[in-house]
Design an enzyme around this catalytic site. Sequence first.
Site, PDB file in Angstrom:
ATOM      1  N   ASP A   1     -10.340  -6.658   0.152  1.00 40.80           N
ATOM      2  CA  ASP A   1      -9.593  -6.048   1.243  1.00 40.80           C
ATOM      3  C   ASP A   1      -9.210  -7.175   2.209  1.00 40.80           C
ATOM      4  OD1 ASP A   1      -8.405  -4.092   2.790  1.00 40.80           O
ATOM      5  OD2 ASP A   1     -10.167  -2.798   2.863  1.00 40.80           O
TER       6      ASP A   1
ATOM      7  N   HIS B   1     -12.146  -2.017   9.730  1.00 43.90           N
ATOM      8  CA  HIS B   1     -11.154  -2.798  10.463  1.00 43.90           C
ATOM      9  C   HIS B   1     -11.725  -3.296  11.788  1.00 43.90           C
ATOM     10  CE1 HIS B   1      -8.587  -0.434   7.742  1.00 43.90           C
ATOM     11  NE2 HIS B   1      -7.723  -1.407   7.851  1.00 43.90           N
TER      12      HIS B   1
ATOM     13  N   ASP C   1       0.858  -1.189   0.000  1.00 41.26           N
ATOM     14  CA  ASP C   1       0.000   0.000   0.000  1.00 41.26           C
ATOM     15  C   ASP C   1       0.893   1.236   0.000  1.00 41.26           C
ATOM     16  OD1 ASP C   1      -2.951  -1.043   0.884  1.00 41.26           O
ATOM     17  OD2 ASP C   1      -1.409  -2.167   1.947  1.00 41.26           O
TER      18      ASP C   1
ATOM     19  N   HIS D   1     -12.265   1.733  -2.355  1.00 46.26           N
ATOM     20  CA  HIS D   1     -12.730   0.423  -1.915  1.00 46.26           C
ATOM     21  C   HIS D   1     -14.134   0.249  -2.491  1.00 46.26           C
ATOM     22  CE1 HIS D   1      -9.903   1.979   1.101  1.00 46.26           C
ATOM     23  NE2 HIS D   1      -9.532   0.726   1.304  1.00 46.26           N
TER      24      HIS D   1
ATOM     25  N   ARG E   1       4.234   2.613   2.782  1.00 44.19           N
ATOM     26  CA  ARG E   1       5.008   1.496   3.332  1.00 44.19           C
ATOM     27  C   ARG E   1       6.504   1.679   3.085  1.00 44.19           C
ATOM     28  NH1 ARG E   1       0.724   1.136   6.030  1.00 44.19           N
ATOM     29  NH2 ARG E   1      -0.945  -0.208   5.284  1.00 44.19           N
TER      30      ARG E   1
END
Length: 499
Positions: free
Chosen positions: A248, A176, A65, A164, A73
């Site tokens: 995801d 999450h 990502d 998304h 990252r």
Amino acid sequence: MNPARTLIVDLPGPDLTPEQGRFLARHSFGGVCLFARNITAPERTARLVADIRSALGHDALVATDQEGGAVLRRLDVPHPPTPQALGRLGDTEAAREAGRVAARGLIELGINWNYAPSLDVNVDPLNPVIGERSFGADPRVVAELGVAWAQGSEELGVLSAVKHFPGHGDTRTDSHLALPVVDKSRAELEAVEWRPFRAAVRANLGSIMTAHILYPQIDAGHPATLSPALLHDLLRREWGYGGVIVTDAMDMRAVADRYPDGRGAVLALGAGADAVLVCGHGDLDIHVRHLEAVQRAVQAGELSSGRVVEAVGCLEQAARRFPGRPRAYPAAQQQTDDAWATGIAQRSLHSLGQLPSLDPQGTVVLIAHRQPALGGPYGDSLGGEALAHALRPAFPKLRLALHDGQDLFAVTALLSDCPDAAILLATTERWDVGEAVRQLARHLSGRRVVHLALWNPDVAVDLGLPALITDGFRRAQLRGVVSRLTAMTEAVGVLDRLE
């Protein structure tokens, strides 16, 4: 037909141990997603990617990502700007270049799949997980800039995954942690959330990532990741999308709490997904449980072998299109990209209210959170010590007052000691700054103060102080802050030594 090829897994650390290599080779997964814990020195990470491909085969997809802004990252190369900043500028070519900048830092290591950019329309500014990751609240702008960003990435050899689908921008629930519900009609979704994704399909972008969100007026029984109505019927059949559909992460509680131990993977593949992202965060047994669940479903006829063959074929086609051959990222190009990112940060910098002038040689009190909490997709944040280190070259008499969001004793003590000092109140939190900070802001009203809104721009309106809004807290944004605060052209280069 190997069902394991539909699973994208993660790894515990920055190196592939012999045991982990044998594990990957034995199960023959379709690829690996790298997180911050996996990405270290360039040579080491390039070796990790090469070892992954040796274990899985050279058609493996290696993902991460690298969105820009807060979700990055790899940090040792030029950072793509925050999508929110790009949306503020409304510059399509800048968005395309941002995708290229992200891609250069990934393909150098052999990473060929970037789970970016976000095509979520930021309908609700209090959304806890999208915010600055979105290009904005206008679906037309999000479509135009998001598609350009993805095209910039793909032209340099890195497969994009716009996300998304079908939209995560109008909920205050973080997937999450729990299952969000967006109770909108098809007509409402067509007008806003779906417009960027339709544009992505028309542009033939390489992959689309699903959202773990329930849209009851479209499919009352399944979140989008597991919904045949959304993945097969809408995205594939009605819109004619031919690229990869990737889920995801399946460890997110919106799915994992309801469909544990691989059950969600089975339903996602049956709904039309081609790749299932399985994250064990160091626990490799989770990958095995997901694989065994998929294998059992195929053997029982619950998941057709034809659907698996179709999914694997889609992934193999993507790997051929984006083979992941490492490409050098020369120092001169990195310098060019870094200067470009700094320019974008300065162009997007904006203020709220009348900013007071500051004397670079005078005493300045910096008030900042010691280290804001993380959550969701965020891998790091800007702490007060790091911010002070960035500002001191321009303000050598800077004094630092740290707080934890609740206890402001050290702050009030320093303010009493420096009654005539200029004040920089920094908010580096993604979420609510808390009532203590709001009370402090009211107390500071009337003093010579600048609110540095370094992550969430909506806090600037909340606190009501003269504010400098950066749309991010990376090197480029901090350079822009120094330049604006000191009002001296030479200050732009003061922070070139930032790590």
